[in-house]
Motif scaffolding. Sequence first.
Motif, short mmCIF file in Angstrom:
data_model
loop_
_atom_site.label_atom_id
_atom_site.label_comp_id
_atom_site.label_asym_id
_atom_site.label_seq_id
_atom_site.Cartn_x
_atom_site.Cartn_y
_atom_site.Cartn_z
N SER A 408 0.83 -1.21 0.00
CA SER A 408 0.00 0.00 0.00
C SER A 408 0.86 1.26 0.00
O SER A 408 0.47 2.28 -0.56
CB SER A 408 -0.95 0.00 1.19
OG SER A 408 -0.21 -0.06 2.37
N VAL A 411 1.58 2.06 -3.53
CA VAL A 411 0.42 2.68 -4.19
C VAL A 411 0.31 4.15 -3.78
O VAL A 411 0.06 5.02 -4.62
CB VAL A 411 -0.87 1.91 -3.83
CG1 VAL A 411 -2.10 2.63 -4.36
CG2 VAL A 411 -0.81 0.50 -4.40
N ASP A 424 -5.60 3.80 -0.64
CA ASP A 424 -4.46 2.96 -1.03
C ASP A 424 -4.64 1.54 -0.52
O ASP A 424 -4.42 0.56 -1.22
CB ASP A 424 -3.16 3.52 -0.45
CG ASP A 424 -2.99 4.99 -0.78
OD1 ASP A 424 -3.12 5.32 -1.98
OD2 ASP A 424 -2.78 5.77 0.14
N LYS A 426 -7.44 0.10 0.34
CA LYS A 426 -8.55 -0.57 -0.35
C LYS A 426 -8.07 -1.12 -1.68
O LYS A 426 -8.43 -2.22 -2.08
CB LYS A 426 -9.69 0.44 -0.59
CG LYS A 426 -10.62 0.50 0.60
CD LYS A 426 -11.78 1.42 0.31
CE LYS A 426 -12.55 1.70 1.58
NZ LYS A 426 -13.17 3.03 1.57
N LYS A 427 -7.25 -0.32 -2.36
CA LYS A 427 -6.78 -0.73 -3.67
C LYS A 427 -5.98 -2.03 -3.58
O LYS A 427 -6.23 -2.98 -4.32
CB LYS A 427 -5.92 0.38 -4.26
CG LYS A 427 -5.66 0.19 -5.73
CD LYS A 427 -5.29 1.51 -6.35
CE LYS A 427 -5.20 1.40 -7.85
NZ LYS A 427 -4.74 2.66 -8.43
N GLU A 430 -8.00 -5.03 -2.84
CA GLU A 430 -8.69 -5.57 -4.02
C GLU A 430 -7.71 -6.27 -4.96
O GLU A 430 -8.04 -7.27 -5.59
CB GLU A 430 -9.41 -4.45 -4.76
CG GLU A 430 -10.75 -4.12 -4.13
CD GLU A 430 -11.22 -2.72 -4.49
OE1 GLU A 430 -10.70 -2.15 -5.47
OE2 GLU A 430 -12.11 -2.21 -3.77
#
Length: 476
Positions: A408, A411, A424, A426-427, A430
């Motif tokens: 993260s 990101v 970040d 969450k990304k 996923e």
Amino acid sequence: MSIPKITQEVKDITRIERIGAHSHIRGLGLDDSLTARASSQGMVGQRTARKSMGIVVHMAREGKIAGRAVLLAGPPGSGKTALAMGLAQALGSETPFVSIAGSEIFSLEMSKTEALTQAFRKSIGVQISEETEVVEGEVVEIQIDRPLDKGAAGAKTGKLTLKTTDMETVYDLGAKLIDNLQKEKVQSKDIITLDKATGKITKLGRSLGATGDFDAMGASTRFVQTPQGELQKRKEVSHTLSLHEIDVINSRSQGFLALFAGDTGEIKSEVREQIDLKVAGWREEGKATIHPGVLFIDEVHMLDIECFSFLNRALESDMAPILIMASNRGITRIRGTDYQAPHGVPLDLLDRTLIIATEPYSDEEISKILEIRCEEEDVAFTEKAKTLLTKICTTTSLRYAIQLITASSLVAQKRKAYEVDMIDLKKVYELFVDVKRSTQFLKDYQNEFMYNTQEEVDAQEDEAVATDNKSMDTTE
Ligand SMILES: Nc1ncnc2c1ncn2[C@@H]1O[C@H](COP(=O)(O)OP(=O)(O)O)[C@@H](O)[C@H]1O
Ligand SMILES: [Mg+2]
């Protein structure tokens, strides 16, 4: 030309410093009365287990009773390996600590028992002490004569003036000593020790009288008092080797170079017997002391019945180290048999083992561990992101959550943010699925293609097993 190259090398070496899964652990975090502090030395929670490990540290320090075995048992990610690493740190560099994984034993180069024997002997330290004659004093002057005629063989000579608070003597220097002095960059006002037998020179520090000379000082300069009394002294020097190292040095087929190549092969049992006798002799003469260390076998359920029976026997030797094992298995088959046993370890070995259980962590402890990991990986999280990460951890696993920290942060860097925020996290959540979601995905996938694939997979698996058996039979 060669100078820039060297600085490049130095840079490369500093850059290699990497962060390991347990690099945040610097000890067991216990106080003097062996009580576990809530959070100390990178260790959080798991207090009972940490306290028990503290007692193991004392057992190792005492070193009187050989052949103790300890088993760390608990679910994955409950800190078993972390506890062993903490123990290694708490023992300090004097006590040998050897760590292997159960599966490492099964190598093609040597038998299982040889591999285990080597691991056992690596974890026994032998401290050998000798008395030697040394000259110890403060350098007053080094004078090196450069011969006019360079061709003259062995022409380098010189004089070294050393003093103590009581006396001063001039020594003649030969070529070897001059080389050693130059290698150690000895200058006047250094305090040095010179081993008379070997010519080895050790710099102890700068004289206290040189505190005014700021030009020749690095940050690490140590100041020491000018020695008193005689220049010549008898000094006890000691070095510690592991029993395994002594084995390797003395097994004629390999020689000591094998220590550096790491390629030691099998060592004959006669060699070991002789060495055990020799060491016993040294101990009687007071020349050697044994420092039993710790052998840590992680994932111990990977060992098979032969290894377990070897362990039983090896623990009875008076040169046995403390054996620490770790397993995350419940009641399962003992490898190499059809019998089941707790942790996949035979009952006769379990019977002589002290078992330490590790428990799952509370939410608070988890968030503290994650915080420590963020610090270790040099990643900043916003408060909200921290809470979310803890939440992710409780629904997935500690290991998965730890993995997300660096991911993260990458990101976040991409959107040029200094702190990792919810988006970040969450990304990456996923992008990278955890075990639960991955399993769910497989199940969903199966449902969609139910009619053909499932049977096909089964058939393929059967086939794979069959060919496996065949190749085992023929042993090509
Ligand atoms: N009590 C603890 N304090 C700090 N870090 C911990 C603690 N327990 C586990 N960790 C960290 O969590 C991760 C997983 O723990 P690990 O020791 O590998 O679990 P196990 O060996 O039981 O499967 C590692 O990075 C470890 O350093
Ligand atoms: Mg582990």
